[in-house]
Design a protein around this motif. Sequence first.
Motif, PDB file in Angstrom:
ATOM      1  N   GLY A  49      30.353  78.903 119.905  1.00 60.65           N
ATOM      2  CA  GLY A  49      30.209  77.837 120.893  1.00 60.65           C
ATOM      3  C   GLY A  49      30.620  76.491 120.335  1.00 60.65           C
ATOM      4  N   LEU A  50      30.243  76.210 119.091  1.00 63.86           N
ATOM      5  CA  LEU A  50      30.628  74.942 118.455  1.00 63.86           C
ATOM      6  C   LEU A  50      32.138  74.819 118.310  1.00 63.86           C
ATOM      7  CD1 LEU A  50      28.097  74.419 115.530  1.00 63.86           C
ATOM      8  CD2 LEU A  50      28.254  73.123 117.650  1.00 63.86           C
ATOM      9  N   ALA A  51      32.792  75.936 118.040  1.00 67.21           N
ATOM     10  CA  ALA A  51      34.249  75.902 117.857  1.00 67.21           C
ATOM     11  C   ALA A  51      34.958  75.463 119.137  1.00 67.21           C
ATOM     12  CB  ALA A  51      34.756  77.267 117.407  1.00 67.21           C
ATOM     13  N   ARG A  52      34.306  75.695 120.271  1.00 65.22           N
ATOM     14  CA  ARG A  52      34.899  75.309 121.559  1.00 65.22           C
ATOM     15  C   ARG A  52      34.353  73.977 122.072  1.00 65.22           C
ATOM     16  NH1 ARG A  52      33.666  80.799 122.066  1.00 65.22           N
ATOM     17  NH2 ARG A  52      31.768  80.326 123.226  1.00 65.22           N
ATOM     18  N   THR A  53      33.465  73.355 121.327  1.00 67.37           N
ATOM     19  CA  THR A  53      32.800  72.122 121.747  1.00 67.37           C
ATOM     20  C   THR A  53      33.526  70.916 121.172  1.00 67.37           C
ATOM     21  OG1 THR A  53      30.670  73.254 121.794  1.00 67.37           O
ATOM     22  CG2 THR A  53      30.604  70.858 121.578  1.00 67.37           C
ATOM     23  N   PRO A  54      33.669  69.838 121.941  1.00 65.03           N
ATOM     24  CA  PRO A  54      34.224  68.616 121.351  1.00 65.03           C
ATOM     25  C   PRO A  54      33.248  68.089 120.290  1.00 65.03           C
ATOM     26  CG  PRO A  54      33.460  68.202 123.596  1.00 65.03           C
ATOM     27  CD  PRO A  54      33.305  69.664 123.346  1.00 65.03           C
ATOM     28  N   TRP A  55      33.776  67.671 119.175  1.00 66.75           N
ATOM     29  CA  TRP A  55      32.925  67.219 118.080  1.00 66.75           C
ATOM     30  C   TRP A  55      32.615  65.744 118.252  1.00 66.75           C
ATOM     31  CZ3 TRP A  55      31.236  69.588 113.304  1.00 66.75           C
ATOM     32  CH2 TRP A  55      31.281  70.985 113.364  1.00 66.75           C
ATOM     33  N   THR A  56      31.534  65.499 118.974  1.00 69.19           N
ATOM     34  CA  THR A  56      30.991  64.156 119.136  1.00 69.19           C
ATOM     35  C   THR A  56      29.514  64.232 118.805  1.00 69.19           C
ATOM     36  OG1 THR A  56      30.377  64.468 121.456  1.00 69.19           O
ATOM     37  CG2 THR A  56      32.610  63.627 121.024  1.00 69.19           C
ATOM     38  N   GLU A  57      28.933  63.094 118.512  1.00 68.43           N
ATOM     39  CA  GLU A  57      27.498  63.072 118.214  1.00 68.43           C
ATOM     40  C   GLU A  57      26.711  63.682 119.375  1.00 68.43           C
ATOM     41  OE1 GLU A  57      23.839  59.956 117.391  1.00 68.43           O
ATOM     42  OE2 GLU A  57      25.796  59.179 117.965  1.00 68.43           O
ATOM     43  N   HIS A  58      27.024  63.260 120.585  1.00 68.40           N
ATOM     44  CA  HIS A  58      26.289  63.745 121.760  1.00 68.40           C
ATOM     45  C   HIS A  58      26.444  65.255 121.936  1.00 68.40           C
ATOM     46  CE1 HIS A  58      24.496  63.837 125.709  1.00 68.40           C
ATOM     47  NE2 HIS A  58      25.579  64.448 126.160  1.00 68.40           N
ATOM     48  N   ALA A  59      27.658  65.772 121.803  1.00 64.54           N
ATOM     49  CA  ALA A  59      27.905  67.205 122.013  1.00 64.54           C
ATOM     50  C   ALA A  59      27.178  68.052 120.977  1.00 64.54           C
ATOM     51  CB  ALA A  59      29.401  67.491 121.983  1.00 64.54           C
ATOM     52  N   MET A 104      34.437  75.906 108.333  1.00 64.09           N
ATOM     53  CA  MET A 104      33.383  76.911 108.220  1.00 64.09           C
ATOM     54  C   MET A 104      32.967  77.399 109.607  1.00 64.09           C
ATOM     55  SD  MET A 104      29.699  76.842 106.335  1.00 64.09           S
ATOM     56  CE  MET A 104      28.872  75.879 107.583  1.00 64.09           C
ATOM     57  N   VAL A 105      32.820  76.495 110.556  1.00 62.03           N
ATOM     58  CA  VAL A 105      32.472  76.872 111.928  1.00 62.03           C
ATOM     59  C   VAL A 105      33.555  77.782 112.501  1.00 62.03           C
ATOM     60  CG1 VAL A 105      32.233  75.969 114.282  1.00 62.03           C
ATOM     61  CG2 VAL A 105      30.964  74.917 112.398  1.00 62.03           C
ATOM     62  N   ASP A 106      34.818  77.469 112.254  1.00 54.98           N
ATOM     63  CA  ASP A 106      35.916  78.306 112.748  1.00 54.98           C
ATOM     64  C   ASP A 106      35.877  79.705 112.145  1.00 54.98           C
ATOM     65  OD1 ASP A 106      36.812  76.265 114.375  1.00 54.98           O
ATOM     66  OD2 ASP A 106      38.410  75.630 113.011  1.00 54.98           O
ATOM     67  N   VAL A 107      35.565  79.800 110.857  1.00 55.43           N
ATOM     68  CA  VAL A 107      35.476  81.112 110.200  1.00 55.43           C
ATOM     69  C   VAL A 107      34.337  81.916 110.817  1.00 55.43           C
ATOM     70  CG1 VAL A 107      34.841  82.257 108.031  1.00 55.43           C
ATOM     71  CG2 VAL A 107      36.556  80.444 108.027  1.00 55.43           C
ATOM     72  N   LEU A 108      33.187  81.289 111.000  1.00 53.58           N
ATOM     73  CA  LEU A 108      32.045  81.992 111.590  1.00 53.58           C
ATOM     74  C   LEU A 108      32.337  82.386 113.041  1.00 53.58           C
ATOM     75  CD1 LEU A 108      29.071  79.905 110.174  1.00 53.58           C
ATOM     76  CD2 LEU A 108      30.003  82.067 109.313  1.00 53.58           C
ATOM     77  N   ALA A 109      33.026  81.516 113.764  1.00 52.97           N
ATOM     78  CA  ALA A 109      33.389  81.829 115.150  1.00 52.97           C
ATOM     79  C   ALA A 109      34.327  83.037 115.197  1.00 52.97           C
ATOM     80  CB  ALA A 109      34.047  80.622 115.809  1.00 52.97           C
TER      81      ALA A 109
END
Length: 122
Positions: A49-59, A104-109
Motif C-alpha cells: 500500500g505504501l508503494a502506491r501512496t504519495p510520500w507526503t507527511e499527511h499520507a 526497502m518499501v518497494d522490495v517488500l511490496a
Amino acid sequence: MRRPGRRQPGLGPADLARRRLERDIARPNTAHERTQWIPSEDELEFAAGLARTPWTEHAIRTALREAGDSVRVGRLARLLDANAITVLRHVNADDPVLHALRRMVDVLAAVAERPPWPPGAA
C-alpha cells in the motif's frame, strides 16, 4: 539561532530526524537481506500500500493511523513513525535521505505481490 563558536545555525529536529533515519534504515535492510527479519503478511501488505501512496507527511500519517495493530508494532511502521514523518514535514519525497527507505518499501511490496509458492498455496 547559532550555536556558540559556530558559523552554521544549530541543528533542528528535522536535521536530527534525518540523521537518525539514515542510520536506522540500514538495520532493517540488512536484517531483511540476511533473512533475520521476515516481515509478517500484514507488514508486506502495508508496504504494498505504501508503494502506491504519495510520500507526503499527511499520507504516511494516514497510512500508519489506518494500519492494524500488528503493523504498527512492526519494524517498518516504527521506522516511519519515528523519523520519516518528521523528515517528510521538511523535505519532498525525492530527497535522497528517503531513497533507501522507499527502496526497502518497494522490495517488500514486490514480495507481497509475488504469487505464493508452491502454486496453490495460500
